[in-house]
Design a protein around this motif. Sequence first.
Motif, PDB file in Angstrom:
ATOM      1  N   THR A  78       0.826  -1.217   0.000  1.00 42.70           N
ATOM      2  CA  THR A  78       0.000   0.000   0.000  1.00 42.70           C
ATOM      3  C   THR A  78       0.856   1.262   0.000  1.00 42.70           C
ATOM      4  OG1 THR A  78      -0.043  -0.061   2.395  1.00 42.70           O
ATOM      5  CG2 THR A  78      -1.925  -1.069   1.247  1.00 42.70           C
TER       6      THR A  78
ATOM      7  N   THR B 134      -1.922  -6.083   3.601  1.00 46.26           N
ATOM      8  CA  THR B 134      -1.943  -4.799   4.294  1.00 46.26           C
ATOM      9  C   THR B 134      -2.495  -4.954   5.704  1.00 46.26           C
ATOM     10  OG1 THR B 134      -2.958  -2.600   4.313  1.00 46.26           O
ATOM     11  CG2 THR B 134      -4.199  -4.326   3.201  1.00 46.26           C
ATOM     12  N   ARG B 135      -2.047  -4.084   6.603  1.00 46.83           N
ATOM     13  CA  ARG B 135      -2.625  -4.087   7.950  1.00 46.83           C
ATOM     14  C   ARG B 135      -3.819  -3.161   8.040  1.00 46.83           C
ATOM     15  NH1 ARG B 135       1.218  -1.313  11.004  1.00 46.83           N
ATOM     16  NH2 ARG B 135       1.145  -0.198   9.049  1.00 46.83           N
TER      17      ARG B 135
ATOM     18  N   TYR C  41      -0.748   7.446   4.526  1.00 48.51           N
ATOM     19  CA  TYR C  41      -1.833   6.770   3.817  1.00 48.51           C
ATOM     20  C   TYR C  41      -2.830   7.726   3.194  1.00 48.51           C
ATOM     21  CZ  TYR C  41       0.220   3.130   6.477  1.00 48.51           C
ATOM     22  OH  TYR C  41       1.131   2.281   7.022  1.00 48.51           O
TER      23      TYR C  41
ATOM     24  N   ARG D 170      10.258  -5.087  10.168  1.00 46.70           N
ATOM     25  CA  ARG D 170      10.913  -5.671   8.989  1.00 46.70           C
ATOM     26  C   ARG D 170      11.259  -7.144   9.220  1.00 46.70           C
ATOM     27  NH1 ARG D 170      11.159  -0.460   8.779  1.00 46.70           N
ATOM     28  NH2 ARG D 170      11.246   0.571   6.757  1.00 46.70           N
TER      29      ARG D 170
HETATM   30  N1  NAP Z   1      11.207   4.576  -0.725  1.00 47.42           N
HETATM   31  C1  NAP Z   1      12.533   4.501  -0.717  1.00 47.42           C
HETATM   32  O1  NAP Z   1      13.236   5.408  -1.226  1.00 47.42           O
HETATM   33  C2  NAP Z   1      13.205   3.293  -0.108  1.00 47.42           C
HETATM   34  C3  NAP Z   1      14.600   3.162  -0.224  1.00 47.42           C
HETATM   35  C4  NAP Z   1      15.227   2.061   0.352  1.00 47.42           C
HETATM   36  C5  NAP Z   1      14.490   1.105   1.022  1.00 47.42           C
HETATM   37  N2  NAP Z   1      13.137   1.264   1.130  1.00 47.42           N
HETATM   38  C6  NAP Z   1      12.396   0.238   1.876  1.00 47.42           C
HETATM   39  O2  NAP Z   1      11.439  -0.365   1.025  1.00 47.42           O
HETATM   40  C7  NAP Z   1      10.246  -0.676   1.752  1.00 47.42           C
HETATM   41  C8  NAP Z   1       9.053  -0.004   1.084  1.00 47.42           C
HETATM   42  O3  NAP Z   1       9.306   1.388   0.938  1.00 47.42           O
HETATM   43  P1  NAP Z   1       8.131   2.445   0.675  1.00 47.42           P
HETATM   44  O4  NAP Z   1       8.783   3.721   0.324  1.00 47.42           O
HETATM   45  O5  NAP Z   1       7.100   1.868  -0.206  1.00 47.42           O
HETATM   46  O6  NAP Z   1       7.570   2.566   2.157  1.00 47.42           O
HETATM   47  P2  NAP Z   1       6.114   3.004   2.659  1.00 47.42           P
HETATM   48  O7  NAP Z   1       5.473   3.917   1.674  1.00 47.42           O
HETATM   49  O8  NAP Z   1       6.280   3.498   4.051  1.00 47.42           O
HETATM   50  O9  NAP Z   1       5.315   1.619   2.652  1.00 47.42           O
HETATM   51  C9  NAP Z   1       5.665   0.583   3.517  1.00 47.42           C
HETATM   52  C10 NAP Z   1       4.449  -0.251   3.818  1.00 47.42           C
HETATM   53  O10 NAP Z   1       4.778  -1.081   4.936  1.00 47.42           O
HETATM   54  C11 NAP Z   1       3.625  -1.300   5.728  1.00 47.42           C
HETATM   55  N3  NAP Z   1       3.939  -1.122   7.139  1.00 47.42           N
HETATM   56  C12 NAP Z   1       4.116   0.029   7.844  1.00 47.42           C
HETATM   57  N4  NAP Z   1       4.363  -0.230   9.134  1.00 47.42           N
HETATM   58  C13 NAP Z   1       4.341  -1.585   9.251  1.00 47.42           C
HETATM   59  C14 NAP Z   1       4.488  -2.474  10.344  1.00 47.42           C
HETATM   60  N5  NAP Z   1       4.704  -2.024  11.573  1.00 47.42           N
HETATM   61  N6  NAP Z   1       4.401  -3.812  10.105  1.00 47.42           N
HETATM   62  C15 NAP Z   1       4.166  -4.287   8.848  1.00 47.42           C
HETATM   63  N7  NAP Z   1       3.985  -3.479   7.772  1.00 47.42           N
HETATM   64  C16 NAP Z   1       4.084  -2.155   7.985  1.00 47.42           C
HETATM   65  C17 NAP Z   1       2.577  -0.278   5.309  1.00 47.42           C
HETATM   66  O11 NAP Z   1       1.467  -0.988   4.779  1.00 47.42           O
HETATM   67  P3  NAP Z   1       0.080  -1.199   5.594  1.00 47.42           P
HETATM   68  O12 NAP Z   1      -0.058  -0.075   6.579  1.00 47.42           O
HETATM   69  O13 NAP Z   1      -0.950  -1.146   4.516  1.00 47.42           O
HETATM   70  O14 NAP Z   1       0.202  -2.519   6.242  1.00 47.42           O
HETATM   71  C18 NAP Z   1       3.238   0.562   4.243  1.00 47.42           C
HETATM   72  O15 NAP Z   1       2.393   0.820   3.142  1.00 47.42           O
HETATM   73  C19 NAP Z   1      10.460  -0.152   3.177  1.00 47.42           C
HETATM   74  O16 NAP Z   1      10.870  -1.208   3.980  1.00 47.42           O
HETATM   75  C20 NAP Z   1      11.592   0.849   3.023  1.00 47.42           C
HETATM   76  O17 NAP Z   1      12.381   0.961   4.187  1.00 47.42           O
HETATM   77  C21 NAP Z   1      12.477   2.326   0.585  1.00 47.42           C
END
Ligand code: NAP
Length: 344
Positions: free
Chosen positions: A12, A33-34, A60, A121
């Motif tokens: 999401t 998703t949660r 969100y 994670r």
């Molecule tokens: N964006 C970047 O530039 C980047 C770069 C390097 C690494 N990453 C890594 O790639 C992953 C995705 O990035 P993103 O930018 O898409 O992040 P994001 O927009 O924050 O999305 C992460 C998703 O993880 C879920 N989440 C949040 N808290 C959680 C918890 N406590 N337990 C389980 N699920 C949880 C949420 O989904 P729900 O609330 O729907 O469950 C959320 O939509 C992350 O781990 C981030 O650290 C991102």
Amino acid sequence: MKNKKIVIAGGTGFIGQALAARWGKDNQVVILTRQSATATGSRSATPITSRPEESINNSYSHRLLRAADGYNITYWHWDGRFVEKHWADELEGCDLVLNLAGRSVNCRYTARNKQAISDSRADATHAIGQAIKATVVPPKLWINGGSATIYRHAQDRPQDEYTGEMADDFSVRVCKRWEKTFDEQRTPFTRKIALRLAIILGHGGVVVPYLNLVKYGLGGRQGNGQQMYSWVHIDDVGRAIEWFLDHPELEGTYNLSAPGPVTNAVFMETLRKVTGNRLGLPAPAFLLKLGALLIGTETELLLKSRWVLPAKLLETGFRFEYDRVEPALNAIVGKLPRKRFHLF
Ligand SMILES: NC(=O)c1ccc[n+]([C@@H]2O[C@H](COP(=O)([O-])OP(=O)(O)OC[C@H]3O[C@@H](n4cnc5c(N)ncnc54)[C@H](OP(=O)(O)O)[C@@H]3O)[C@@H](O)[C@H]2O)c1
């Protein structure tokens, strides 16, 4: 890519929705998703009513892609920790499980937040591993979306998979635990790839606050501007994942960062150029620390020197569509209304 079944945990968020948009018309996408059934239209038996750890950073606000928009997307509820039959069944025989779940790092690193960042994670990775083990027809490929921040602050030389070094600060420890948990999941019939993602440029994520900075004349260098900025365009994230799907001989750990990292000063200068904002006041480190405290985040996200190269991915023959930052930023900004990055 067509006719694949893809399960995205944490789909999401910024990356997950961008990839769901890329794949969701010609493939079957299932998102774990949660969030509540009301928010997502998910097939959930147990909607969540409150998520206290998300109170600081509610990411969100965007509208989730839905089947009503012509996408073949289903949302299933999970808690990111324990295996439940209703979502685990979706893994049976699927082509790809992509894990993007994790509590946002855009927050103050309090003891409580640190624990949540790390546990979310590791727990999500563990749950997926357990679910895969229980499948009768295991998924073909499991990709875990980790981070290139696993490498140390590097201003002396780039970090690749062969010679890169890791420090022992909080973010690095999170990444190490994340990858270790992934390694520990024994899924002999499912190929595994651990990604070390650089900062992703697209319509969301970090680009949003950067565009706000340039819009208000604050798009100068951050700190001394000499820290390296490793990035990757979201389209290349999708293309690389498709590459891994198409190459069954590939497994292991891969950096996913464009081959043309730049300094922070060059990144900000390029952003000003492509948005047509000439004025860009620099932000010295002390001001960033104050600002970060006020808005509840950390300066590490801006000041750490991330100098990462995708050595292994290039060796496989993969070529980036965006290997230079200016065309990458142009492609993003060019699709946005002017008011997103300009006051007038
Ligand atoms: N964006 C970047 O530039 C980047 C770069 C390097 C690494 N990453 C890594 O790639 C992953 C995705 O990035 P993103 O930018 O898409 O992040 P994001 O927009 O924050 O999305 C992460 C998703 O993880 C879920 N989440 C949040 N808290 C959680 C918890 N406590 N337990 C389980 N699920 C949880 C949420 O989904 P729900 O609330 O729907 O469950 C959320 O939509 C992350 O781990 C981030 O650290 C991102």
